[in-house]
Design an enzyme around this catalytic site. Structure first.
Site, PDB file in Angstrom:
ATOM      1  N   ARG A  19       5.974  14.525 -21.343  1.00  0.00           N
ATOM      2  CA  ARG A  19       4.886  15.264 -20.701  1.00  0.00           C
ATOM      3  C   ARG A  19       4.190  14.486 -19.582  1.00  0.00           C
ATOM      4  O   ARG A  19       3.388  15.046 -18.836  1.00  0.00           O
ATOM      5  CB  ARG A  19       3.864  15.705 -21.759  1.00  0.00           C
ATOM      6  N   ALA A 430     -14.506 -17.952  27.493  1.00  0.00           N
ATOM      7  CA  ALA A 430     -14.129 -16.574  27.167  1.00  0.00           C
ATOM      8  C   ALA A 430     -12.829 -16.222  27.872  1.00  0.00           C
ATOM      9  O   ALA A 430     -12.558 -16.684  28.983  1.00  0.00           O
ATOM     10  CB  ALA A 430     -15.241 -15.625  27.594  1.00  0.00           C
TER      11      ALA A 430
HETATM   12 MG    MG Z   1       2.021  11.591 -30.126  1.00  0.00          MG
END
Ligand code: MG
Ligand code: UD1
Length: 481
Positions: A19, A430
């Site tokens: 399941r 920079a």
């Molecule tokens: Mg079971």
């Protein structure tokens, strides 16, 4: 304590878990940083049994490999065909040499909420009452599908009847079999030989052992779980998410009672392995995984995902993803930072907004405030890395290291092309691409010289808005002058 130490724990983990509808075997599904079977083994571990055996069957290669990783001391026994819980226990016992002296505890691999405390109570009740078998039972609101605990008029347990085999009167019983038992090892082995398969599922039911022992005149008892939710077996992903929520709440409650502020438990998720010190604060939308640790007064979130990350005392981490990182005490990270493995930020340091770091040691008080990538680097103490800098660590084949000293001030938009070293107290201009080492105290300038071509707009874009603006500006300055 040692009197209740079982001879063995048998973990049933051979079922398929259809399941779940998953390529992953059921017992390997994860919640709060552990697999289902990992949680069961952690609880069972509190019994300190002499032996633990897991009965594996479905997808046994995967399950066995996982057990080898998380619990190398646990033996495995193979149940090639799932002929029932009684059959499974028989196979587990055979792997341990058959009939054992002492207590054998049987647990299912899919009950992640079961606690060590409940198992200890079961084992203690079993020993104290001198039972041949003690079943862990619980009163549940809906008993559908479970085996029912049948008691006689005096309240003594007489049998367990499976839902499918139960009469209507038995189906009305709300006390159910959790699937967890403590047995006398010798009597269990004997009774398992007598278990038959003449039931609706044609299986060897472990639950029949209870009736068999009772009929043979042995003491049979039940230990009723205080919280029925603890014994819930996971059969599908809805139940998995419900169990995750319960376990997460349990962990957060424990943390809060220990002095951690959790602003919104509903959106805070933690693993069982996460640790906190007092007065740490977790803001909403935060997930803490693995060995993550929050130091005293550390504040994390909102919206952080920290894995295996240590956050020092009083540090602040905001909207950040961090994996395998260490944030020093009083340091500040984010919002919107990504700290990858090997990042170590020193005390009071800063990794700011849109900054990614990897394998980078950033010293005490050093700041990488904005829009930068720092990979494979060592930066000393009290340095400042300008915005939008990249530690260019990869030449297409190999990674190289950049070293920046202490008290450095590197300019914005620098590229440090590794391997390269910037000495202590050095500055960089920079927009520099630093390809050569910078000696301590120097200023490195590595960019094209600026050239202004005057009057270009008026010549090349006559009549444009830009040309008009330029003309107005030069008129204005002429008037002023
Ligand atoms: Mg079971
Ligand atoms: C079982 C109990 C039932 C109880 C319920 C609790 C029996 C006959 N029934 O029913 O009384 O209320 O658990 O959740 O014991 N397994 C194996 N090999 C097998 C069969 C099962 O290892 O041949 C394992 C499964 O992987 C699972 C556990 O045993 O971890 C329970 O099996 P499951 O099929 O879920 O039994 P239930 O019908 O739920």
């Amino acid at each position: 304590m040692s009197a209740n130490r079982p001879a063995a724990v048998v973990v049933l983990a051979a079922g398929e878990g259809t399941r779940m509808k998953s390529a992953t075997p059921k017992v390997l599904h994860e919640l709060c940083g552990r697999s289902l079977v990992g949680h069961v083994l952690a609880a069972a571990g509190e019994l300190h049994a002499e032996n633990t055996v897991a009965v594996v069957g479905h997808a046994r290669e995967k399950v066995t490999a996982h057990l080898g990783e998380i619990a190398p001391d646990v033996r495995t026994a193979v149940q090639a065909e799932q002929n029932g819980t009684g059959h499974a226990v028989r196979i587990g016992l055979e792997a341990l040499g058959g009939a054992l002296d002492g207590t054998v505890v049987v647990v299912c691999g899919d009950t992640p909420l079961l606690t060590g405390e409940t198992l200890r109570t079961l084992a203690a009740t079993h020993t104290e009452d001198g039972n041949a078998v003690t079943v862990l039972s619980a009163e549940v609101p809906d008993a559908t599908g479970y085996g029912r605990i049948v008691r006689d008029d005096s309240g003594a347990v007489t049998a367990i009847v499976e839902h499918k085999d139960a009469t209507d009167a038995q189906r009305a019983i709300r006390e159910i079999n959790s699937g967890v038992f403590a047995f006398d090892g010798q009597l269990l082995a004997e009774a398992l030989k007598k278990v038959r398969t003449d039931n609706s599922q044609g299986e060897e039911y472990l639950t029949d052992v209870l009736g068999i022992l009772r009929e043979a005149g042995h003491r049979v008892g039940a230990s009723v779980a205080g919280d029925h939710r603890e014994i819930a077996g996971i059969n599908n992903r809805v139940q998995l998410s419900e169990a995750r929520r319960i376990l997460n709440d349990r962990l957060l409650t424990e943390a809060m009672l220990a002095g951690v502020t959790v602003i919104d438990p509903a959106t805070t998720w933690v693993d069982v392995t996460v640790t906190f010190e007092q007065d740490s604060v977790v803001h909403p939308g935060t997930q803490l995984h693995g060995s993550t640790h929050l130091g005293e007064g550390a504040e994390v979130g909102p919206n952080c995902r920290l894995t295996d990350t240590r956050v020092g005392a009083g540090a602040r981490v905001d909207n950040t993803v961090a994996v395998g990182a260490e944030v020093g005490p009083g340091a500040s990270v984010g919002p919107y930072a990504y700290l990858r493995p090997g990042t170590r930020l020193g005390a009071k340091g800063k990794i700011g907004t849109y900054v990614e770091t990897k394998n980078a040691s950033i010293g005490e008080g050093t700041k990488v405030p904005h829009l930068s990538y720092v990979g494979d680097a060592t930066i000393g103490d009290y340095s400042n890395i300008g915005a939008a800098s990249v530690f260019v660590n990869y030449d297409g084949r190999e990674k190289h290291h950049t070293t920046i000293g202490s008290h450095c001030r590197t300019g914005s938009d620098n590229m440090f092309v590794a391997p390269v070293t910037v000495g202590d107290g050095a500055y960089t201009a920079a927009g520099s691409v630093i390809t050569k080492d910078v000696p301590p105290g120097s200023l490195a300038v590595a960019r094209g010289q600026q050239r202004n071509i005057e009057g270009w707009v008026a010549r090349k874009r006559p009549g444009s808005a830009a040309a008009k603006a330029a003309e107005a500006a030069s008129r204005g300055s002429a008037e002023e002058g």
